[in-house]
Design a protein around this motif. Sequence first.
Motif, PDB file in Angstrom:
ATOM      1  N   PHE A 102       0.835  -1.148   0.157  1.00  0.00           N
ATOM      2  CA  PHE A 102       0.185  -0.115   0.086  1.00  0.00           C
ATOM      3  C   PHE A 102       0.918   1.228  -0.060  1.00  0.00           C
ATOM      4  O   PHE A 102       0.288   2.290  -0.516  1.00  0.00           O
ATOM      5  N   PHE A 103       1.985   1.199   0.624  1.00  0.00           N
ATOM      6  CA  PHE A 103       3.063   2.339   0.572  1.00  0.00           C
ATOM      7  C   PHE A 103       4.266   1.875  -0.135  1.00  0.00           C
ATOM      8  O   PHE A 103       5.422   1.904   0.741  1.00  0.00           O
ATOM      9  N   PRO A 104       4.208   1.876  -1.237  1.00  0.00           N
ATOM     10  CA  PRO A 104       5.449   0.952  -1.929  1.00  0.00           C
ATOM     11  C   PRO A 104       6.673   2.066  -1.879  1.00  0.00           C
ATOM     12  O   PRO A 104       6.749   3.219  -1.961  1.00  0.00           O
ATOM     13  N   ASN A 105       8.036   1.242  -1.923  1.00  0.00           N
ATOM     14  CA  ASN A 105       9.167   2.006  -2.044  1.00  0.00           C
ATOM     15  C   ASN A 105       9.637   2.089  -3.549  1.00  0.00           C
ATOM     16  O   ASN A 105       9.161   1.056  -4.300  1.00  0.00           O
ATOM     17  N   GLU A 106      10.374   2.871  -4.098  1.00  0.00           N
ATOM     18  CA  GLU A 106      10.900   3.043  -5.396  1.00  0.00           C
ATOM     19  C   GLU A 106      12.113   2.133  -5.319  1.00  0.00           C
ATOM     20  O   GLU A 106      13.025   2.377  -4.519  1.00  0.00           O
ATOM     21  N   LEU A 107      12.053   1.073  -6.271  1.00  0.00           N
ATOM     22  CA  LEU A 107      13.062  -0.018  -6.044  1.00  0.00           C
ATOM     23  C   LEU A 107      14.323   0.675  -7.055  1.00  0.00           C
ATOM     24  O   LEU A 107      13.940   1.334  -8.179  1.00  0.00           O
ATOM     25  N   GLU A 108      15.473   0.362  -6.494  1.00  0.00           N
ATOM     26  CA  GLU A 108      16.845   0.891  -7.451  1.00  0.00           C
ATOM     27  C   GLU A 108      17.830  -0.246  -7.263  1.00  0.00           C
ATOM     28  O   GLU A 108      17.664  -1.077  -6.290  1.00  0.00           O
ATOM     29  N   HIS A 109      18.812   0.142  -8.208  1.00  0.00           N
ATOM     30  CA  HIS A 109      19.857  -1.137  -8.147  1.00  0.00           C
ATOM     31  C   HIS A 109      19.627  -2.299  -8.059  1.00  0.00           C
ATOM     32  O   HIS A 109      20.317  -3.215  -7.372  1.00  0.00           O
ATOM     33  N   LEU A 110      18.630  -2.798  -8.702  1.00  0.00           N
ATOM     34  CA  LEU A 110      18.105  -4.113  -8.340  1.00  0.00           C
ATOM     35  C   LEU A 110      19.139  -5.213  -8.913  1.00  0.00           C
ATOM     36  O   LEU A 110      19.435  -6.499  -8.684  1.00  0.00           O
ATOM     37  N   LEU A 111      20.234  -4.820  -9.999  1.00  0.00           N
ATOM     38  CA  LEU A 111      21.067  -5.687 -10.508  1.00  0.00           C
ATOM     39  C   LEU A 111      22.247  -5.827  -9.599  1.00  0.00           C
ATOM     40  O   LEU A 111      22.611  -7.154  -9.241  1.00  0.00           O
ATOM     41  N   GLU A 112      22.485  -4.877  -9.105  1.00  0.00           N
ATOM     42  CA  GLU A 112      23.713  -5.066  -8.027  1.00  0.00           C
ATOM     43  C   GLU A 112      23.132  -5.834  -6.787  1.00  0.00           C
ATOM     44  O   GLU A 112      23.779  -6.825  -6.115  1.00  0.00           O
ATOM     45  N   GLY A 113      21.958  -5.731  -6.443  1.00  0.00           N
ATOM     46  CA  GLY A 113      21.381  -6.513  -5.272  1.00  0.00           C
ATOM     47  C   GLY A 113      21.185  -8.020  -5.592  1.00  0.00           C
ATOM     48  O   GLY A 113      21.282  -8.596  -4.793  1.00  0.00           O
ATOM     49  N   ILE A 114      21.016  -8.319  -6.929  1.00  0.00           N
ATOM     50  CA  ILE A 114      21.089  -9.714  -7.134  1.00  0.00           C
ATOM     51  C   ILE A 114      22.155 -10.369  -7.209  1.00  0.00           C
ATOM     52  O   ILE A 114      22.118 -11.415  -6.713  1.00  0.00           O
ATOM     53  N   VAL A 115      22.883  -9.591  -7.561  1.00  0.00           N
ATOM     54  CA  VAL A 115      24.462 -10.072  -7.528  1.00  0.00           C
ATOM     55  C   VAL A 115      24.999 -10.368  -6.054  1.00  0.00           C
ATOM     56  O   VAL A 115      25.520 -11.400  -5.728  1.00  0.00           O
TER      57      VAL A 115
END
Length: 329
Positions: A102-115
């Motif tokens: 209901f109060f979403p965050n803006e997702l960032e740097h997903l590729l780095e997080g995946i690694v």
Amino acid sequence: MESNKSVWVKISFVVSFLLLIVKFYSFYITKSTAILTDALESIVNVVAASFATYSIYLSSRPKDDNHPYGHGKIEFFSAGVEGTLIMLAGLFIIYQAVYNFFFPNELEHLLEGIVLVAFSGLVNGVLGVVLKKKGKELNSLTLEANGKHLLADTMSSFLLILGVIVILLTGLDFLDSVIAILFSFYIIYSGYGLVRRSVGGLMDEADPVAVDATVKAINDNRKQNWIDIHNLRVQQYGGDRHIDLHLTLPYYLDLGQVHDEVEELESVLEADWPGVMEVFVHADPCIPDMCCHYCQITECPVRKHQMDTKIEWTASNMSKNQKHYHELI
């Protein structure tokens, strides 16, 4: 043996703590609730490894006046604590996922997080395999539970990566909360399994693996004078195993011969177990009118009936509190 357990559980603690930092950094740069689920489970890993260290230390202490059966049951308690923490983490993840839906965050740097998550999952997987193997070798429920937990963590990490890749490719940020909730159910189920096993051990629930191993050891070394074994009970606390049973012997044996037969049976069971073994054997005299029918002594001086039945010793009939002639009635 206990020093080996302690070394591995300390390694588990250090690795879990380092991966905790990596995973929370991954959450910090991505703001992904799904990745947060992985980070929160790492907190559980660290707390569980800390408790396991104390558990291993306590379980290694010898029995005393206050603990005549030793301290091995602490390992069941340790596994139960770990399972409870896992379930609490799962519930918190559900709360956080619903909030972020209901109060979403803006997702960032997903590729780095995946690694970063992939690296953590790989390390956890290798350590999990090693701990599970060492837990079986050292008869430690704590190490085995820790290993299984890390393997479950590894599986969830790589499935999580697939989910984050889907978010990255589709741009559908709401899937972050959906994936987090799905993984939280898996985490709760995993924790329940540990708690269930822990409660079973604390309540002295029969362990089919331990009973079957004991029955096999007796059958592999079965002697003619061992006419009947019944009322078999097997309890296992960590690396300690306790066995109670009734052994039927020819009634004409003198006390010294009975003692020798009992000691031979105890030696057979002790040789089959790498940890601490305590065996209590109650010797019963045979009843010729009943026992002769299945007694395997070839030259019995007091035999009244010919042997006409061979009773196979199984976990089922050996666990009953009655001589095997009841099966012939």
